[in-house]
Scaffold this active site. Structure first.
Site, PDB file in Angstrom:
ATOM      1  N   ASN A   9     -81.010 -59.982  98.950  1.00 36.46           N
ATOM      2  CA  ASN A   9     -80.179 -58.792  98.739  1.00 36.46           C
ATOM      3  C   ASN A   9     -78.762 -59.250  98.397  1.00 36.46           C
ATOM      4  O   ASN A   9     -78.054 -59.760  99.258  1.00 36.46           O
ATOM      5  CB  ASN A   9     -80.202 -57.952 100.025  1.00 36.46           C
ATOM      6  CG  ASN A   9     -79.254 -56.768  99.949  1.00 36.46           C
ATOM      7  OD1 ASN A   9     -78.713 -56.446  98.887  1.00 36.46           O
ATOM      8  ND2 ASN A   9     -79.039 -56.117 101.084  1.00 36.46           N
ATOM      9  N   TRP A  10     -78.382 -59.064  97.137  1.00 40.61           N
ATOM     10  CA  TRP A  10     -77.074 -59.560  96.692  1.00 40.61           C
ATOM     11  C   TRP A  10     -75.921 -58.648  97.116  1.00 40.61           C
ATOM     12  O   TRP A  10     -74.758 -58.992  96.931  1.00 40.61           O
ATOM     13  CB  TRP A  10     -77.066 -59.721  95.162  1.00 40.61           C
ATOM     14  CG  TRP A  10     -78.020 -60.759  94.665  1.00 40.61           C
ATOM     15  CD1 TRP A  10     -78.846 -61.570  95.406  1.00 40.61           C
ATOM     16  CD2 TRP A  10     -78.258 -61.103  93.295  1.00 40.61           C
ATOM     17  NE1 TRP A  10     -79.577 -62.392  94.583  1.00 40.61           N
ATOM     18  CE2 TRP A  10     -79.240 -62.128  93.281  1.00 40.61           C
ATOM     19  CE3 TRP A  10     -77.749 -60.650  92.071  1.00 40.61           C
ATOM     20  CZ2 TRP A  10     -79.706 -62.697  92.094  1.00 40.61           C
ATOM     21  CZ3 TRP A  10     -78.212 -61.216  90.897  1.00 40.61           C
ATOM     22  CH2 TRP A  10     -79.178 -62.235  90.903  1.00 40.61           C
ATOM     23  N   LYS A  11     -76.244 -57.462  97.609  1.00 38.46           N
ATOM     24  CA  LYS A  11     -75.207 -56.495  98.027  1.00 38.46           C
ATOM     25  C   LYS A  11     -74.230 -56.286  96.870  1.00 38.46           C
ATOM     26  O   LYS A  11     -74.635 -56.287  95.715  1.00 38.46           O
ATOM     27  CB  LYS A  11     -74.538 -56.959  99.322  1.00 38.46           C
ATOM     28  CG  LYS A  11     -75.591 -57.280 100.401  1.00 38.46           C
ATOM     29  CD  LYS A  11     -75.033 -57.484 101.773  1.00 38.46           C
ATOM     30  CE  LYS A  11     -76.179 -57.754 102.737  1.00 38.46           C
ATOM     31  NZ  LYS A  11     -75.761 -57.887 104.117  1.00 38.46           N
ATOM     32  N   HIS A  97     -80.949 -49.524 104.256  1.00 39.70           N
ATOM     33  CA  HIS A  97     -80.262 -50.756 104.681  1.00 39.70           C
ATOM     34  C   HIS A  97     -79.152 -50.388 105.675  1.00 39.70           C
ATOM     35  O   HIS A  97     -78.522 -49.343 105.552  1.00 39.70           O
ATOM     36  CB  HIS A  97     -79.667 -51.489 103.471  1.00 39.70           C
ATOM     37  CG  HIS A  97     -79.129 -52.834 103.859  1.00 39.70           C
ATOM     38  ND1 HIS A  97     -77.866 -52.993 104.379  1.00 39.70           N
ATOM     39  CD2 HIS A  97     -79.709 -54.065 103.873  1.00 39.70           C
ATOM     40  CE1 HIS A  97     -77.688 -54.271 104.686  1.00 39.70           C
ATOM     41  NE2 HIS A  97     -78.798 -54.939 104.384  1.00 39.70           N
ATOM     42  N   GLU A  99     -76.182 -51.229 106.028  1.00 42.39           N
ATOM     43  CA  GLU A  99     -74.858 -50.913 105.480  1.00 42.39           C
ATOM     44  C   GLU A  99     -74.826 -49.494 104.925  1.00 42.39           C
ATOM     45  O   GLU A  99     -73.781 -48.834 104.946  1.00 42.39           O
ATOM     46  CB  GLU A  99     -74.468 -51.958 104.432  1.00 42.39           C
ATOM     47  CG  GLU A  99     -74.043 -53.258 105.125  1.00 42.39           C
ATOM     48  CD  GLU A  99     -74.489 -54.532 104.440  1.00 42.39           C
ATOM     49  OE1 GLU A  99     -74.734 -54.520 103.223  1.00 42.39           O
ATOM     50  OE2 GLU A  99     -74.606 -55.560 105.141  1.00 42.39           O
ATOM     51  N   GLU A 169     -83.772 -55.769 110.619  1.00 46.51           N
ATOM     52  CA  GLU A 169     -82.471 -56.419 110.473  1.00 46.51           C
ATOM     53  C   GLU A 169     -81.563 -55.947 111.613  1.00 46.51           C
ATOM     54  O   GLU A 169     -80.932 -54.884 111.509  1.00 46.51           O
ATOM     55  CB  GLU A 169     -81.833 -56.041 109.128  1.00 46.51           C
ATOM     56  CG  GLU A 169     -82.620 -56.520 107.928  1.00 46.51           C
ATOM     57  CD  GLU A 169     -81.717 -56.651 106.692  1.00 46.51           C
ATOM     58  OE1 GLU A 169     -81.587 -57.770 106.193  1.00 46.51           O
ATOM     59  OE2 GLU A 169     -81.131 -55.645 106.260  1.00 46.51           O
ATOM     60  N   GLY A 175     -74.557 -60.795 108.459  1.00 48.55           N
ATOM     61  CA  GLY A 175     -73.262 -61.293 107.994  1.00 48.55           C
ATOM     62  C   GLY A 175     -72.395 -61.875 109.091  1.00 48.55           C
ATOM     63  O   GLY A 175     -71.204 -62.102 108.901  1.00 48.55           O
ATOM     64  N   SER A 215     -78.396 -63.101 108.774  1.00 50.32           N
ATOM     65  CA  SER A 215     -77.873 -64.474 108.800  1.00 50.32           C
ATOM     66  C   SER A 215     -78.949 -65.546 108.638  1.00 50.32           C
ATOM     67  O   SER A 215     -78.868 -66.608 109.270  1.00 50.32           O
ATOM     68  CB  SER A 215     -77.057 -64.723 110.076  1.00 50.32           C
ATOM     69  OG  SER A 215     -75.911 -63.888 110.089  1.00 50.32           O
ATOM     70  N   GLY A 236     -79.306 -62.128 102.869  1.00 55.61           N
ATOM     71  CA  GLY A 236     -78.082 -61.632 102.236  1.00 55.61           C
ATOM     72  C   GLY A 236     -77.288 -62.784 101.662  1.00 55.61           C
ATOM     73  O   GLY A 236     -77.602 -63.324 100.595  1.00 55.61           O
ATOM     74  N   GLY A 237     -76.250 -63.204 102.388  1.00 60.38           N
ATOM     75  CA  GLY A 237     -75.307 -64.215 101.898  1.00 60.38           C
ATOM     76  C   GLY A 237     -75.960 -65.453 101.287  1.00 60.38           C
ATOM     77  O   GLY A 237     -75.558 -65.907 100.206  1.00 60.38           O
TER      78      GLY A 237
END
Ligand code: 13P
Length: 253
Positions: A9-11, A97, A99, A169, A175, A215, A236-237
């Site tokens: 997931n590149w957000k 998600h 966020e 998640e 993150g 993470s 993610g990251g």
């Protein structure tokens, strides 16, 4: 046997150039495992979906959207439908998600409509659930995750639910560098699978893939994936770095 599934997931990251460079590197670095040993998807921002899908046209890496709207078409400014996503070669869509739940304010009811619309429109939903740190500390993880799973899948037939991937998640792990321990992940994944077995059939619950996200780094993959109910990863990251994402894909096989 559930095939491992790794999604990145590149957000709200990358641009038209770096998104293409990133997927080209991921595709060439994971060529022999992607598709047969592990399913892989990248989830770029809406505006880069088409160029990323184009760059992946001869790869078995799938493309997913970060969100979807439940109406089919019409006066819904800023929203994107399932048929639009299908039209540009998008296979998956994230629904709910954390966020979107906690920054944008999406509710279980809205997410439920999105999951149902995605399946009806031929897009495979990845339904995200997970508790806040305060909820975990108050021993409410089971209650929160159960409520999210039940509400977000409400009214979906067994046939429709078989198209859904779940992603656990924990919000406190996203993150933050704080990965859930493999034991913590396994506990909640088992809870989700048991719940699916009660809501539908046990055989259906056994087929549904449940990903862990929060993470995830290359060195945490082997332990997480060794747990019986951890079927893959929502990254993610680390999915923004080709070498890290390739290492995660390979370690998940
Ligand atoms: P991080 O891997 O950056 O913690 O993000 C996880 C996530 O939210 C994936 O959807």
């Amino acid at each position: 046997m559930r095939k491992p599934f790794v999604a990145g997931n590149w957000k709200m990251n990358t641009d038209s150039h770096t998104s293409v460079e990133l997927v080209k590197s991921i595709a060439s670095g994971s060529l022999e495992v992607t598709g047969h040993s592990v399913d892989v998807a990248v989830i770029p921002p809406f505006v880069y979906l088409q160029v990323v899908a184009g760059a992946l046209s001869s790869s078995s890496i799938a493309v997913g959207a970060q969100d979807i709207y439940y109406e089919r078409q019409g006066a819904f400014t800023g929203e994107i439908s399932a048929s639009m996503l299908k039209d540009i070669g998008c296979t998956y869509a994230l629904c709910g998600h954390s966020e979107r739940r906690h920054i944008i304010g999406e509710t279980d009811e809205l997410i439920n409509k999105k999951v149902a619309a995605a399946v009806s429109g031929g897009v495979l939903p990845i339904l995200c659930v997970g508790e806040l740190i305060e909820e975990r500390q108050a021993d409410k993880t089971t209650e929160v995750v159960s409520r999210q799973v039940k509400s977000c899948l409400a009214g979906l037939s067994a046939a429709k639910v078989s198209a859904v991937t779940l992603a656990y998640e924990p919000v406190w792990a996203i993150g933050t560098g704080l990965t859930a321990t493999p034991q913590q992940a396994q506990e909640v994944h088992t809870l989700i699978r048991d719940l699916l077995g009660q809501m539908y059939e046990e055989s259906l619950a056994e087929e549904i893939r449940i990903l862990y996200g929060g993470s995830v780094k290359p060195n945490s993959v082997t332990d997480l994936m060794s747990r019986q109910d951890v079927d893959g990863l929502l990254v993610g990251g680390a999915s923004l770095n080709a070498d890290d994402f390739i290492a995660i894909i390979r370690a998940a096989v």
